[in-house]
Design a protein around this motif. Structure first.
Motif, PDB file in Angstrom:
ATOM      1  N   GLY A  49      50.648  25.561 116.750  1.00 23.53           N
ATOM      2  CA  GLY A  49      50.477  26.435 115.590  1.00 23.53           C
ATOM      3  C   GLY A  49      49.324  25.983 114.719  1.00 23.53           C
ATOM      4  O   GLY A  49      48.520  26.791 114.258  1.00 23.53           O
ATOM      5  N   LEU A  50      49.247  24.669 114.486  1.00 27.33           N
ATOM      6  CA  LEU A  50      48.137  24.135 113.697  1.00 27.33           C
ATOM      7  C   LEU A  50      46.802  24.346 114.401  1.00 27.33           C
ATOM      8  O   LEU A  50      45.788  24.650 113.759  1.00 27.33           O
ATOM      9  CB  LEU A  50      48.355  22.650 113.421  1.00 27.33           C
ATOM     10  CG  LEU A  50      49.430  22.302 112.391  1.00 27.33           C
ATOM     11  CD1 LEU A  50      49.613  20.795 112.310  1.00 27.33           C
ATOM     12  CD2 LEU A  50      49.064  22.875 111.033  1.00 27.33           C
ATOM     13  N   GLY A  54      43.773  26.472 112.937  1.00 28.89           N
ATOM     14  CA  GLY A  54      42.434  25.890 112.824  1.00 28.89           C
ATOM     15  C   GLY A  54      41.382  26.741 113.510  1.00 28.89           C
ATOM     16  O   GLY A  54      40.286  26.941 112.990  1.00 28.89           O
ATOM     17  N   PHE A  55      41.720  27.272 114.700  1.00 26.65           N
ATOM     18  CA  PHE A  55      40.783  28.127 115.423  1.00 26.65           C
ATOM     19  C   PHE A  55      40.498  29.412 114.639  1.00 26.65           C
ATOM     20  O   PHE A  55      39.340  29.852 114.570  1.00 26.65           O
ATOM     21  CB  PHE A  55      41.334  28.477 116.810  1.00 26.65           C
ATOM     22  CG  PHE A  55      40.437  29.415 117.575  1.00 26.65           C
ATOM     23  CD1 PHE A  55      39.296  28.937 118.191  1.00 26.65           C
ATOM     24  CD2 PHE A  55      40.718  30.770 117.646  1.00 26.65           C
ATOM     25  CE1 PHE A  55      38.446  29.790 118.877  1.00 26.65           C
ATOM     26  CE2 PHE A  55      39.880  31.636 118.320  1.00 26.65           C
ATOM     27  CZ  PHE A  55      38.744  31.147 118.949  1.00 26.65           C
ATOM     28  N   ILE A  56      41.522  30.002 114.039  1.00 17.17           N
ATOM     29  CA  ILE A  56      41.334  31.230 113.252  1.00 17.17           C
ATOM     30  C   ILE A  56      40.432  30.968 112.054  1.00 17.17           C
ATOM     31  O   ILE A  56      39.522  31.749 111.760  1.00 17.17           O
ATOM     32  CB  ILE A  56      42.697  31.810 112.824  1.00 17.17           C
ATOM     33  CG1 ILE A  56      43.436  32.361 114.051  1.00 17.17           C
ATOM     34  CG2 ILE A  56      42.536  32.889 111.766  1.00 17.17           C
ATOM     35  CD1 ILE A  56      44.863  32.758 113.806  1.00 17.17           C
ATOM     36  N   ILE A  57      40.651  29.850 111.380  1.00 15.73           N
ATOM     37  CA  ILE A  57      39.799  29.505 110.228  1.00 15.73           C
ATOM     38  C   ILE A  57      38.364  29.260 110.677  1.00 15.73           C
ATOM     39  O   ILE A  57      37.405  29.718 110.046  1.00 15.73           O
ATOM     40  CB  ILE A  57      40.375  28.284 109.484  1.00 15.73           C
ATOM     41  CG1 ILE A  57      41.689  28.672 108.803  1.00 15.73           C
ATOM     42  CG2 ILE A  57      39.379  27.733 108.478  1.00 15.73           C
ATOM     43  CD1 ILE A  57      42.452  27.507 108.223  1.00 15.73           C
ATOM     44  N   TRP A  58      38.180  28.541 111.799  1.00 11.89           N
ATOM     45  CA  TRP A  58      36.840  28.285 112.327  1.00 11.89           C
ATOM     46  C   TRP A  58      36.147  29.601 112.682  1.00 11.89           C
ATOM     47  O   TRP A  58      34.971  29.804 112.364  1.00 11.89           O
ATOM     48  CB  TRP A  58      36.949  27.377 113.547  1.00 11.89           C
ATOM     49  CG  TRP A  58      35.647  27.146 114.250  1.00 11.89           C
ATOM     50  CD1 TRP A  58      34.645  26.314 113.865  1.00 11.89           C
ATOM     51  CD2 TRP A  58      35.204  27.772 115.459  1.00 11.89           C
ATOM     52  NE1 TRP A  58      33.603  26.373 114.765  1.00 11.89           N
ATOM     53  CE2 TRP A  58      33.932  27.263 115.755  1.00 11.89           C
ATOM     54  CE3 TRP A  58      35.768  28.699 116.318  1.00 11.89           C
ATOM     55  CZ2 TRP A  58      33.211  27.658 116.865  1.00 11.89           C
ATOM     56  CZ3 TRP A  58      35.054  29.092 117.436  1.00 11.89           C
ATOM     57  CH2 TRP A  58      33.795  28.576 117.702  1.00 11.89           C
ATOM     58  N   ALA A  59      36.872  30.514 113.362  1.00 12.01           N
ATOM     59  CA  ALA A  59      36.284  31.802 113.756  1.00 12.01           C
ATOM     60  C   ALA A  59      35.943  32.638 112.530  1.00 12.01           C
ATOM     61  O   ALA A  59      34.912  33.321 112.497  1.00 12.01           O
ATOM     62  CB  ALA A  59      37.233  32.563 114.676  1.00 12.01           C
TER      63      ALA A  59
END
Length: 178
Positions: A49-50, A54-59
């Motif tokens: 989940g983390l 993190g991937f969503i925030i980076w994208a």
């Protein structure tokens, strides 16, 4: 609420630490691995989940807006990829792509003052102001190492040639506008 004074920070951090250490544990689980193994799956799910968050925030960090009068230059690993026009855009976030913004409507200028020798061996003191706009952002950023200095050098050379081939009267009167 504050009648007893502000809360004790040590107590607040202890409660927070207790809550975080119990993250991913089932009720009644003491944290030992000798059970059904459900605790390990919950911990992995929490880490996944983390990682997804993190991937969503980076994208999402790849969204950018090019203002009116600017152009965005997309660089992938430092190499030119594309020019983007005004409006919202998305690029592959850092470290893969970066965006260089170039203001196309800003009037850039410099002045040059020099003392020069004319053809009839008189000395004239000339001050020149140069104003320019960028019309090709890719050429401005990548074709010349230092565009402003290159333009300044070219102006100096052209001015010295023009003044050196003329007599002082022509430079001060008819040739002044040139």
């Amino acid at each position: 609420w504050w009648s007893k004074g502000p809360p004790d920070l040590d107590e607040v951090f202890k409660k927070l630490s207790d809550k975080l250490s119990g993250f991913g544990k089932k009720k009644g689980d003491n944290g030992d691995s000798g059970g059904s193994g459900g605790s390990g799956r919950a911990g992995i799910a929490g880490l996944m989940g983390l990682a997804i968050l993190g991937f969503i925030i980076w994208a999402a960090s790849g969204f950018y807006i090019v203002s009116e009068g600017e152009r965005g230059i997309v660089l992938r690993f430092g190499k030119y990829q594309a020019v983007t026009n005004p409006g919202p855009h998305w690029h592959i976030p850092t470290p893969f792509e970066t965006i260089e913004m170039v203001d196309m409507e800003q009037v850039r200028e410099f002045t040059h003052r020099a003392t020069m020798l004319t053809e009839d061996e008189n000395i004239v003191d000339i001050e020149l102001a140069v104003q320019f706009l960028i019309n090709d952002p890719v050429n401005f950023l990548f074709r010349v190492r230092s565009p402003e200095e290159t333009l300044r050098d070219a102006v100096q050379a052209a001015l010295r040639e023009a003044v050196g081939k003329r007599e002082m009267d022509y430079v001060l009167k008819e040739g002044r506008s040139q």
